[in-house]
Design a protein around this motif. Structure first.
Motif, short mmCIF file in Angstrom:
data_model
loop_
_atom_site.label_atom_id
_atom_site.label_comp_id
_atom_site.label_asym_id
_atom_site.label_seq_id
_atom_site.Cartn_x
_atom_site.Cartn_y
_atom_site.Cartn_z
N ARG A 288 -1.40 2.39 -11.12
CA ARG A 288 -0.63 2.47 -9.88
C ARG A 288 0.73 3.13 -10.10
N ASN B 205 2.78 3.74 -6.68
CA ASN B 205 1.81 3.85 -5.59
C ASN B 205 1.09 2.52 -5.40
N SER B 206 0.42 2.39 -4.26
CA SER B 206 -0.34 1.17 -3.96
C SER B 206 0.49 -0.07 -4.21
N LYS C 184 2.38 -3.58 -4.06
CA LYS C 184 1.96 -4.91 -3.65
C LYS C 184 3.20 -5.79 -3.45
N GLY D 237 0.79 -1.21 0.00
CA GLY D 237 0.00 0.00 0.00
C GLY D 237 0.83 1.27 0.00
#
Length: 124
Positions: free
Chosen positions: A66, A83-84, A86, A15
């Motif tokens: 992302r 971003n975001s 995983k 995240g």
């Protein structure tokens, strides 16, 4: 002599965000296609994003929405805003450059110049 130097990698939790940079010498961003690739242990190097001379961008499906690739021609620097993040984004990330832009950009074999890589580790 072409030299690409990546920076900005690190360890983050899922995240989170990171911004990678690639400083180039011997390469004029306005004349070259620039890209980001990544390679996880035991896997083949894969294309993440590409930016062509006029600034148009292309992304791998796995990072669309992302990641954002951008460049500053004045500073001759390439960026990858991630971003975001995983856990599956964990890999060594490489900057690449090539004079020719081509449709099969995600195949690493078509790219001539490479940086040494920067490690990105995303924990769950």
């Amino acid at each position: 002599q072409v030299q690409l130097v990546e920076s900005g990698g690190g360890s983050v939790q899922a995240g989170g965000s990171l911004r990678l940079s690639c400083a180039a010498s011997g390469v004029t961003h306005s004349r070259y296609c620039m890209g980001w690739f990544r390679q996880a242990p035991g896997k083949e190097r894969e294309g993440v994003a590409r930016i062509v001379r006029d600034g148009a961008t292309t992304y791998a499906d796995s990072v669309k929405g992302r990641f954002t690739i951008s460049k500053d021609n004045a500073k001759n620097t390439l960026y990858l805003q991630m971003n975001s993040l995983k856990p599956e984004d964990t890999a060594m990330y490489y900057c690449a450059a090539n004079l020719d832009c081509f449709s099969r950009w995600s195949n690493y074999r078509y790219w001539e110049y490479w940086g040494q890589g920067t490690q990105v580790t995303v924990s769950s």
